[in-house]
Scaffold this motif. Structure first.
Motif, PDB file in Angstrom:
ATOM      1  N   HIS A   1     -17.834  -3.640  -2.264  1.00  0.00           N
ATOM      2  CA  HIS A   1     -16.687  -2.698  -1.171  1.00  0.00           C
ATOM      3  C   HIS A   1     -15.384  -2.661  -1.370  1.00  0.00           C
ATOM      4  O   HIS A   1     -15.058  -3.381  -0.704  1.00  0.00           O
ATOM      5  CB  HIS A   1     -17.200  -3.597   0.757  1.00  0.00           C
ATOM      6  CG  HIS A   1     -18.090  -4.036   0.704  1.00  0.00           C
ATOM      7  ND1 HIS A   1     -19.538  -2.399   0.629  1.00  0.00           N
ATOM      8  CD2 HIS A   1     -18.940  -4.506   0.690  1.00  0.00           C
ATOM      9  CE1 HIS A   1     -20.327  -2.952   1.264  1.00  0.00           C
ATOM     10  NE2 HIS A   1     -20.680  -4.178   1.256  1.00  0.00           N
ATOM     11  N   PRO A   2     -14.675  -1.963  -2.507  1.00  0.00           N
ATOM     12  CA  PRO A   2     -13.680  -2.234  -2.908  1.00  0.00           C
ATOM     13  C   PRO A   2     -12.191  -1.683  -1.655  1.00  0.00           C
ATOM     14  O   PRO A   2     -11.543  -2.166  -1.708  1.00  0.00           O
ATOM     15  CB  PRO A   2     -13.260  -1.495  -3.760  1.00  0.00           C
ATOM     16  CG  PRO A   2     -14.461  -0.648  -3.867  1.00  0.00           C
ATOM     17  CD  PRO A   2     -15.138  -1.448  -3.490  1.00  0.00           C
ATOM     18  N   LEU A   3     -13.480  -1.397  -1.210  1.00  0.00           N
ATOM     19  CA  LEU A   3     -12.342  -0.201  -0.145  1.00  0.00           C
ATOM     20  C   LEU A   3     -12.331  -1.089   1.140  1.00  0.00           C
ATOM     21  O   LEU A   3     -11.210  -1.006   2.834  1.00  0.00           O
ATOM     22  CB  LEU A   3     -13.580   0.881   1.091  1.00  0.00           C
ATOM     23  CG  LEU A   3     -13.378   2.310   0.037  1.00  0.00           C
ATOM     24  CD1 LEU A   3     -13.563   3.278   0.637  1.00  0.00           C
ATOM     25  CD2 LEU A   3     -11.622   2.141  -0.463  1.00  0.00           C
ATOM     26  N   ILE A   4     -12.451  -2.905   0.684  1.00  0.00           N
ATOM     27  CA  ILE A   4     -12.552  -3.552   2.048  1.00  0.00           C
ATOM     28  C   ILE A   4     -11.935  -4.941   1.036  1.00  0.00           C
ATOM     29  O   ILE A   4     -13.017  -5.983   0.750  1.00  0.00           O
ATOM     30  CB  ILE A   4     -14.124  -3.653   3.608  1.00  0.00           C
ATOM     31  CG1 ILE A   4     -14.050  -2.406   3.744  1.00  0.00           C
ATOM     32  CG2 ILE A   4     -13.044  -5.413   3.677  1.00  0.00           C
ATOM     33  CD1 ILE A   4     -15.189  -3.375   4.439  1.00  0.00           C
ATOM     34  N   PRO A   5     -10.684  -4.816   0.994  1.00  0.00           N
ATOM     35  CA  PRO A   5     -10.282  -6.032  -0.079  1.00  0.00           C
ATOM     36  C   PRO A   5     -10.651  -7.317   0.464  1.00  0.00           C
ATOM     37  O   PRO A   5     -10.737  -7.979   1.496  1.00  0.00           O
ATOM     38  CB  PRO A   5      -8.768  -5.668  -0.714  1.00  0.00           C
ATOM     39  CG  PRO A   5      -8.492  -4.121  -0.283  1.00  0.00           C
ATOM     40  CD  PRO A   5      -9.673  -4.200   1.097  1.00  0.00           C
ATOM     41  N   ASN A   6     -10.695  -8.789  -0.444  1.00  0.00           N
ATOM     42  CA  ASN A   6     -11.243  -9.946  -0.340  1.00  0.00           C
ATOM     43  C   ASN A   6     -10.112 -10.337  -0.661  1.00  0.00           C
ATOM     44  O   ASN A   6      -8.591  -9.761  -1.210  1.00  0.00           O
ATOM     45  CB  ASN A   6     -11.639 -10.012  -1.634  1.00  0.00           C
ATOM     46  CG  ASN A   6     -13.622  -9.272  -0.933  1.00  0.00           C
ATOM     47  OD1 ASN A   6     -14.112  -9.418  -0.416  1.00  0.00           O
ATOM     48  ND2 ASN A   6     -14.229 -10.093  -2.212  1.00  0.00           N
ATOM     49  N   SER A   7     -10.105 -11.514   0.174  1.00  0.00           N
ATOM     50  CA  SER A   7      -8.262 -12.454  -0.079  1.00  0.00           C
ATOM     51  C   SER A   7      -8.519 -13.175  -1.439  1.00  0.00           C
ATOM     52  O   SER A   7      -9.219 -13.086  -2.260  1.00  0.00           O
ATOM     53  CB  SER A   7      -8.975 -13.482   0.973  1.00  0.00           C
ATOM     54  OG  SER A   7      -7.830 -14.136   0.794  1.00  0.00           O
ATOM     55  N   PRO A   8      -6.925 -12.780  -1.947  1.00  0.00           N
ATOM     56  CA  PRO A   8      -6.614 -13.561  -3.366  1.00  0.00           C
ATOM     57  C   PRO A   8      -7.267 -15.067  -3.009  1.00  0.00           C
ATOM     58  O   PRO A   8      -6.907 -15.384  -4.633  1.00  0.00           O
ATOM     59  CB  PRO A   8      -4.912 -12.816  -2.790  1.00  0.00           C
ATOM     60  CG  PRO A   8      -4.343 -12.795  -1.870  1.00  0.00           C
ATOM     61  CD  PRO A   8      -6.076 -12.657  -1.015  1.00  0.00           C
ATOM     62  N   PHE A   9      -6.729 -15.402  -1.906  1.00  0.00           N
ATOM     63  CA  PHE A   9      -7.350 -16.420  -1.639  1.00  0.00           C
ATOM     64  C   PHE A   9      -8.571 -17.185  -2.870  1.00  0.00           C
ATOM     65  O   PHE A   9      -9.339 -18.513  -3.157  1.00  0.00           O
ATOM     66  CB  PHE A   9      -7.141 -17.366  -1.160  1.00  0.00           C
ATOM     67  CG  PHE A   9      -5.756 -17.602  -0.331  1.00  0.00           C
ATOM     68  CD1 PHE A   9      -4.958 -18.291  -0.875  1.00  0.00           C
ATOM     69  CD2 PHE A   9      -5.233 -16.582   0.472  1.00  0.00           C
ATOM     70  CE1 PHE A   9      -3.416 -18.434  -0.302  1.00  0.00           C
ATOM     71  CE2 PHE A   9      -3.661 -16.372   1.359  1.00  0.00           C
ATOM     72  CZ  PHE A   9      -2.877 -17.652   0.642  1.00  0.00           C
ATOM     73  N   ASN A  10      -9.381 -16.283  -2.535  1.00  0.00           N
ATOM     74  CA  ASN A  10     -10.776 -16.345  -2.903  1.00  0.00           C
ATOM     75  C   ASN A  10     -10.543 -15.815  -4.690  1.00  0.00           C
ATOM     76  O   ASN A  10     -11.819 -15.727  -5.070  1.00  0.00           O
ATOM     77  CB  ASN A  10     -11.871 -16.021  -1.839  1.00  0.00           C
ATOM     78  CG  ASN A  10     -11.729 -16.355  -1.146  1.00  0.00           C
ATOM     79  OD1 ASN A  10     -12.098 -17.805  -0.670  1.00  0.00           O
ATOM     80  ND2 ASN A  10     -12.517 -15.227   0.063  1.00  0.00           N
ATOM     81  N   ALA A  11      -9.785 -15.161  -5.011  1.00  0.00           N
ATOM     82  CA  ALA A  11      -9.366 -14.030  -6.293  1.00  0.00           C
ATOM     83  C   ALA A  11     -10.558 -15.563  -7.385  1.00  0.00           C
ATOM     84  O   ALA A  11     -11.310 -14.879  -8.347  1.00  0.00           O
ATOM     85  CB  ALA A  11      -8.202 -14.031  -6.618  1.00  0.00           C
ATOM     86  N   ALA A  12     -10.188 -16.761  -7.704  1.00  0.00           N
ATOM     87  CA  ALA A  12     -10.874 -17.744  -9.026  1.00  0.00           C
ATOM     88  C   ALA A  12     -12.536 -17.640  -9.211  1.00  0.00           C
ATOM     89  O   ALA A  12     -12.997 -16.708  -9.790  1.00  0.00           O
ATOM     90  CB  ALA A  12     -10.183 -18.757  -8.580  1.00  0.00           C
TER      91      ALA A  12
END
Length: 303
Positions: A268-279
């Motif tokens: 779901h790239p149209l609902i961006p995830n939080s950058p804090f979960n990027a790792a």
């Protein structure tokens, strides 16, 4: 020392093959069971390094505090950069620091998986191009073999750009060649791009400070990554991880097989995830890329 995905590095005293312990039915070893299980097929050498990485002591004792500290610094950097009236970037510095960090503080197994991941991404993109609506789309030539190659080619930035540029070019070509899929199905799929990835890592040279497992290293480096990119570039890099779903669907469209897509969890790239979960998302992205590439290898073998 050269190392392909199917053989032990020549002269390396440490075999990459994972060796399970005698099985205890009253006390099963988690990692031995996961190694034996083939429900999600992976390259056996890469899987052996994954399991060694997952059992590393820093993952058990340092990952949680590292994650907490990294997210605090990430929040500070992101807030300050959003408030500044200007943006700055330092691509070359970012990659030089990354190479130094990997060479001096990260385990050889984790370095192997990182370098291999870049090459797998190029293989998958090139496979889609050679079997896509326009085989003349620019192909990826990003195949680092060493940690130093990551810096010389600015591989992390280039890897993201390859993904986005491919998606753009691919859909432009689909509009120009609406009957392309029927033509591909008629002639059959080409697997020339699905080749072994060569990685040169010295597994015998282990400095005392090369202790960080893969996820702990990613948690730390995401902070520096955010510092060296503009706010928009960092957001773009984070969002690129959710393109896993897109690439999985591209493959399914070619093979006619979508039974395995549920394995892809970066969606779901149209609902961006939080950058804090990027790792964590990047950690998953590496596993999903390994799986997708292995799926193509097995699909080719079955034909």
């Amino acid at each position: 020392m050269p190392h392909t995905s199917s053989q032990t590095p020549p002269g390396c005293s440490e075999s990459p093959v994972y060796t399970p312990q005698p099985y205890n039915r009253r006390d099963p070893n988690t990692w031995d069971v996961l190694y034996i299980d083939q429900a999600i097929p992976l390259d056996p050498v890469a899987k052996s390094y994954m399991l060694k990485d997952l059992q590393h002591w820093t993952r058990s004792y340092l990952l949680i505090p590292i994650k907490a500290i990294a997210n605090i610094f990430l929040a500070i950097i992101m807030t300050i950069k959003r408030l500044l009236p200007f943006q700055f970037r330092a691509y070359r510095l970012m990659h030089q620091v990354a190479a130094f960090f990997l060479n001096h503080f990260v385990t050889p197994e984790a370095c192997y998986l990182i370098i291999r991941h870049i090459g797998l991404g190029s293989n998958i993109a090139n496979f889609l191009i050679e079997n896509g609506p326009d085989p003349e789309i620019e192909r990826s030539t990003l195949y680092p073999k060493t940690v130093h190659d990551l810096a010389d080619r600015m591989a992390f930035l280039e890897h993201d750009l390859i993904l986005y540029n491919f998606v753009w070019d691919y859909h432009q070509a689909q509009e120009e060649h609406p009957q392309w899929l029927a033509a591909v199905q008629e002639r059959g799929l080409c697997f020339d791009s699905i080749q072994p990835i060569e990685v040169n890592i010295d597994f015998d040279k282990r400095r005392w400070c090369r202790i960080l497992d893969l996820e702990s290293a990613i948690e730390l480096f995401k902070v520096f990554y955010s510092l060296c990119l503009t706010s928009d570039e960092f957001a773009r890099a984070v969002l690129s991880l959710q393109l896993d779903e897109n690439f999985g669907l591209y493959i399914s469209n070619l093979t006619g097989d979508s039974r395995w897509n549920h394995v892809i969890t970066n969606r779901h790239p149209l609902i961006p995830n939080s950058p804090f979960n990027a790792a964590r998302d990047l950690f998953l992205h590496g596993l999903l890329t390994e799986y997708l590439h292995r799926y193509l290898e097995l699909y080719q073998a079955s034909r």
